[in-house]
Design a protein around this motif. Structure first.
Motif, PDB file in Angstrom:
ATOM      1  N   GLU A 156       0.831  -1.209   0.000  1.00 15.98           N
ATOM      2  CA  GLU A 156       0.000   0.000   0.000  1.00 15.98           C
ATOM      3  C   GLU A 156       0.863   1.256   0.000  1.00 15.98           C
ATOM      4  N   VAL A 157       1.959   1.236   0.752  1.00 15.59           N
ATOM      5  CA  VAL A 157       2.847   2.399   0.779  1.00 15.59           C
ATOM      6  C   VAL A 157       3.441   2.633  -0.609  1.00 15.59           C
ATOM      7  N   LYS A 158       3.855   1.556  -1.250  1.00 16.48           N
ATOM      8  CA  LYS A 158       4.397   1.678  -2.605  1.00 16.48           C
ATOM      9  C   LYS A 158       3.348   2.264  -3.550  1.00 16.48           C
ATOM     10  N   GLU A 159       2.144   1.717  -3.481  1.00 19.63           N
ATOM     11  CA  GLU A 159       1.051   2.208  -4.330  1.00 19.63           C
ATOM     12  C   GLU A 159       0.760   3.681  -4.070  1.00 19.63           C
ATOM     13  N   ASP A 160       0.711   4.062  -2.781  1.00 21.71           N
ATOM     14  CA  ASP A 160       0.395   5.448  -2.429  1.00 21.71           C
ATOM     15  C   ASP A 160       1.480   6.409  -2.893  1.00 21.71           C
ATOM     16  N   LEU A 161       2.745   6.020  -2.733  1.00 20.11           N
ATOM     17  CA  LEU A 161       3.837   6.894  -3.153  1.00 20.11           C
ATOM     18  C   LEU A 161       3.845   7.085  -4.662  1.00 20.11           C
ATOM     19  N   ILE A 162       3.540   6.042  -5.394  1.00 26.22           N
ATOM     20  CA  ILE A 162       3.482   6.156  -6.850  1.00 26.22           C
ATOM     21  C   ILE A 162       2.360   7.100  -7.264  1.00 26.22           C
ATOM     22  N   GLU A 163       1.211   7.002  -6.580  1.00 30.02           N
ATOM     23  CA  GLU A 163       0.082   7.863  -6.929  1.00 30.02           C
ATOM     24  C   GLU A 163       0.344   9.314  -6.527  1.00 30.02           C
ATOM     25  N   ARG A 164       0.992   9.515  -5.390  1.00 35.76           N
ATOM     26  CA  ARG A 164       1.260  10.889  -4.945  1.00 35.76           C
ATOM     27  C   ARG A 164       2.397  11.525  -5.750  1.00 35.76           C
ATOM     28  N   LEU A 165       3.359  10.697  -6.223  1.00 39.33           N
ATOM     29  CA  LEU A 165       4.506  11.209  -6.978  1.00 39.33           C
ATOM     30  C   LEU A 165       4.358  10.788  -8.441  1.00 39.33           C
ATOM     31  N   SER A 166       5.071   9.750  -8.806  1.00 41.99           N
ATOM     32  CA  SER A 166       4.953   9.171 -10.148  1.00 41.99           C
ATOM     33  C   SER A 166       5.754   7.873 -10.142  1.00 41.99           C
ATOM     34  N   PRO A 167       5.499   6.962 -11.078  1.00 43.08           N
ATOM     35  CA  PRO A 167       6.262   5.706 -11.111  1.00 43.08           C
ATOM     36  C   PRO A 167       7.762   5.931 -11.285  1.00 43.08           C
ATOM     37  N   GLU A 168       8.131   7.035 -11.963  1.00 46.50           N
ATOM     38  CA  GLU A 168       9.553   7.295 -12.193  1.00 46.50           C
ATOM     39  C   GLU A 168      10.289   7.678 -10.913  1.00 46.50           C
ATOM     40  N   ARG A 169       9.557   8.154  -9.918  1.00 45.05           N
ATOM     41  CA  ARG A 169      10.211   8.622  -8.695  1.00 45.05           C
ATOM     42  C   ARG A 169      10.212   7.589  -7.579  1.00 45.05           C
ATOM     43  N   VAL A 170       9.631   6.415  -7.823  1.00 45.72           N
ATOM     44  CA  VAL A 170       9.574   5.350  -6.807  1.00 45.72           C
ATOM     45  C   VAL A 170      10.149   4.076  -7.414  1.00 45.72           C
ATOM     46  N   THR A 171      11.202   3.555  -6.794  1.00 42.06           N
ATOM     47  CA  THR A 171      11.902   2.377  -7.323  1.00 42.06           C
ATOM     48  C   THR A 171      12.040   1.322  -6.240  1.00 42.06           C
ATOM     49  N   VAL A 172      11.844   0.040  -6.625  1.00 40.42           N
ATOM     50  CA  VAL A 172      12.063  -1.072  -5.699  1.00 40.42           C
ATOM     51  C   VAL A 172      13.534  -1.455  -5.785  1.00 40.42           C
ATOM     52  N   LEU A 173      14.263  -1.231  -4.707  1.00 35.99           N
ATOM     53  CA  LEU A 173      15.681  -1.590  -4.678  1.00 35.99           C
ATOM     54  C   LEU A 173      15.882  -3.060  -4.360  1.00 35.99           C
ATOM     55  N   ASP A 174      15.037  -3.583  -3.475  1.00 37.85           N
ATOM     56  CA  ASP A 174      15.179  -4.988  -3.058  1.00 37.85           C
ATOM     57  C   ASP A 174      13.790  -5.491  -2.692  1.00 37.85           C
ATOM     58  N   SER A 175      13.215  -6.324  -3.567  1.00 37.88           N
ATOM     59  CA  SER A 175      11.857  -6.815  -3.316  1.00 37.88           C
ATOM     60  C   SER A 175      11.812  -7.777  -2.146  1.00 37.88           C
TER      61      SER A 175
END
Length: 683
Positions: free
Chosen positions: A137-156
């Protein structure tokens, strides 16, 4: 003596308008009586913090709050700061990670490898998850508040996100509604009041994401937006409305601290209207004010607020300081329970917030009221300066057509406001005019006894109040629809209703009496008396009196409405609190403390043949009470029954104070005679 005739046809039209007004008032009363359920809400975070401060399980505090009367918990959007404090995620700045590495304090192999391979940037923010769902949910929320380009998964596997944002800012941003908190609240048996905020450049996916979170949650009762905009504003409000209707949610309208309408949130009112007015007024005691209130005072505030302002969602804040001899938890539980018990004792029930049926009065009833108000206006003109009956009817028909036509076309909101303003101004003046004409026709010889003054004062005041109530019924009816109940619309012209009646009663008085003669009336017209008044010599005492009048006018006008800033004395606040407890509806001070006693003194001035200017002054002050009484009904958020009872309570209390005022003046008259300050013949 000039004779003034009351046109019976115009009076008949007023009576017909009154019958129409009473019909609407009764319908309105039934609707107001059908919506008496109060939703008792507390913030979820307050309950969790209270449990932490008391060192007891959150489940325990939850159940105790439910037993005390809390029906719902408000769940806000989460932030990285909240998640970090609760241990659900860890939030670190890139600069912090690099400092740990270069000082030899970073022993984690994964982090060391990320730093050594250049994947950690000092200006970025890193989020480490613990619970897979929360992390998702945090990942989803950050992408929606920012953009997919600004949120990256470093280690799944380790659940590490890299976020390109300012650390100090991003940790405080609203993300999204937390599913885990809402499921927990629902599982504890509470309704959920969801509090989402809007998105910058909101998109369809943002709105759908909010309601996707809510879709799997039971018992969501209301939506109260956070911030200056409704979710979806400006272009996606229809989508939000569709989702709101789908979940049958109530929209919350947060009352403004000035108690006039509510916090402006762009798009909220149109959405509430399109939601078939399924909306509830919300009140919360301001955060800086509650600590100054004792628990008992706050409880009384809630009871009065719900009774007088159609509040149906009570958002209670916790007290942060325990009362003597009690724990903090006991203090708050007792506070909540006392609010609940007080509301139940006042005729409310506790549960999901009640809403008003989308009521709008019948057009033909509104036309009848409009015609009655026009008749009252023409009647007033004929009582200022009589003119031929034929002209009266012509003017009456012309104005009736002009005002009725927009209503019959299905619009006419401006007409309804004008009719309400006319009624609020004219009817108090007509009531006092009738009283003046009654006095002019009767013989006052032998009526100067103390008991005679009190008896005639009581009878005259009761009749005058009842006549003024006609105007109150007109106002309550012509603006009596759901938009005014919810204060989406308000009565325009409060200041005018306080000033205009005083000017009009002055004109009426000068048309009947020679202000400068005590014994003999002449045929001087109004203008000649005004000219003589303007040419009146100025003395120091005249200036002092004028200054006192100016101060009184400043207080009188300044106290009307909600934005004046005229201070209220502490003793007055205490008196108000006492009256709120002692009476069903606290009467207005300008009525029972000022205007109604002045009516008694006007009777005394007339019967004792005091200087005419004294009688005039008392008539003007007495008109203040009549205008205030009618203006009470212009507060459409207040149930009409309460406004009516407030007027009656004010009259009853005013009779008591009026009798005291007459007795006090009588004592002063006797003392002046005894002390030789006035000749006995003037007594």
């Amino acid at each position: 003596m000039r004779e003034f005739k009351y046109n019976k046809i115009l009076l008949l039209c007023i009576v017909i308008g009154l019958a129409a007004a009473l019909t609407i008032v009764w319908q309105r009363h039934k609707i107001e009586e059908s919506s008496t359920i109060i939703e008792m809400v507390m913030e979820y975070e307050d309950v969790v913090e209270l449990a932490q401060l008391e060192g007891v399980p959150t489940d325990h505090v939850m159940q105790r709050m439910k037993e005390a009367g809390i029906t719902s918990l408000a769940v806000y959007e989460t932030t990285l700061e909240k998640l970090n404090k609760s241990g659900k995620v860890a939030v670190l700045s890139g600069a912090q990670l690099m400092q740990q590495y270069y000082t030899g304090m970073q022993g984690d192999v994964v982090w060391r490898n990320l730093i050594e391979t250049g994947r950690i940037q000092a200006e970025d923010v890193y989020v480490v998850g613990r619970d897979p769902q929360v992390f998702a949910e945090v990942k989803e929320d950050l992408i929606e508040r920012l953009s997919p380009e600004r949120v990256t998964v470093l280690d799944s596997q380790r659940q590490i996100l890299a976020v390109k944002a300012n650390y100090e800012k991003v940790v405080k941003w609203n993300l999204g509604l937390p599913s885990d908190e809402m499921r927990y609240v629902s599982g504890q048996g509470f309704y959920i009041v969801a509090r989402p905020s809007n998105y910058t450049k909101v998109e369809k996916e943002n709105v759908e994401g909010v309601f996707d979170r809510l879709s799997g949650i039971e018992n969501v009762s209301a939506l109260i937006f956070v911030g200056d905009e409704a979710l979806g504003y400006p272009d996606l409000l229809p989508l939000t409305l569709e989702k709101v209707k789908g979940k049958q949610l109530t929209l919350g309208l947060i009352e403004h601290p000035l108690q006039l309408q509510f916090f402006k949130q762009e798009g909220l009112v149109p959405m509430a209207i399109a939601n078939d007015y399924k909306a509830a007024r919300v009140y919360v005691i301001p955060k800086d004010e509650q600590p100054k209130l004792k628990s008992a005072e706050a409880v009384q505030r809630w009871i009065v607020t719900d009774q007088e302002r159609n509040i149906r969602i009570n958002l209670l804040r916790k007290y942060d300081k325990a009362e003597p001899g009690k724990t903090l938890l006991e203090t708050n539980l007792e506070y909540v329970a006392n609010v609940r018990d007080g509301l139940i004792a006042s005729g409310f029930s506790i549960g999901k917030a009640g809403v008003f049926h989308p009521y709008f009065p019948n057009i033909f009833l509104l036309v009848a009221i409009t015609v009655g108000a026009v008749a009252a206006g023409v009647l007033f003109l004929s009582l200022v300066r009589p003119f031929p009956v034929g002209y009266q009817y012509a003017l009456f028909l012309l104005l009736s057509l002009v005002f009725a036509f927009p209503l019959l076309k299905g619009s006419g909101n401006a007409v309804r406001q004008a009719v309400a303003l006319c009624s609020a101004v004219i009817f108090p003046v007509l009531a006092m005019t009738w009283q003046l004409d009654r006095w002019r026709k009767m013989s006052i010889e032998g009526r100067g006894s103390l008991m005679g003054i009190i008896k005639d004062g009581i009878g005259g005041l009761i009749i005058t109040v009842m006549l003024s109530m006609v105007g109150g019924m007109y106002v309550a009816a012509v603006l009596g629809d759901v938009r005014f109940f919810l204060e989406m619309e308000i009565f325009r012209g409060v200041k005018v209703t306080f000033v205009a009646p005083l000017l009009l009663i002055t004109i009426i008085y000068l048309a009947r009496y020679n202000l400068f003669e005590n014994e003999v009336e002449d045929e001087k017209d109004i203008w000649s008396q005004v000219v003589k008044l303007l040419n009146y010599p100025l003395y120091i005492k005249t200036l002092l009196i004028a200054a006192l009048v100016a101060v009184g006018a400043w207080v009188f006008i300044g106290r009307s409405g909600h934005t004046a800033g005229v201070p209220v004395l502490d003793i007055e606040l205490k008196m108000r609190a006492f009256l709120e407890r002692a009476m069903y509806a606290r009467p207005r001070g300008k009525e029972f403390m000022i205007g109604h006693p002045a009516f008694f003194l006007a009777v005394m001035a007339l019967y004792r043949k005091w200087p005419r200017v004294v009688h005039y002054a008392m008539i003007v002050v007495a008109t203040i009470a009549q205008g205030s009484l009618v203006e009470t009904f212009a507060h459409l958020r207040t149930p009409v029954l309460m406004s009516f009872v407030r007027g009656i309570d004010g009259m009853v209390a005013g009779i008591g104070v009026g009798i005291v005022a007459v007795l006090a003046v009588q004592v002063l008259c006797y003392l002046s005679v005894v002390l030789g300050r006035r000749p006995v013949k003037n007594e």
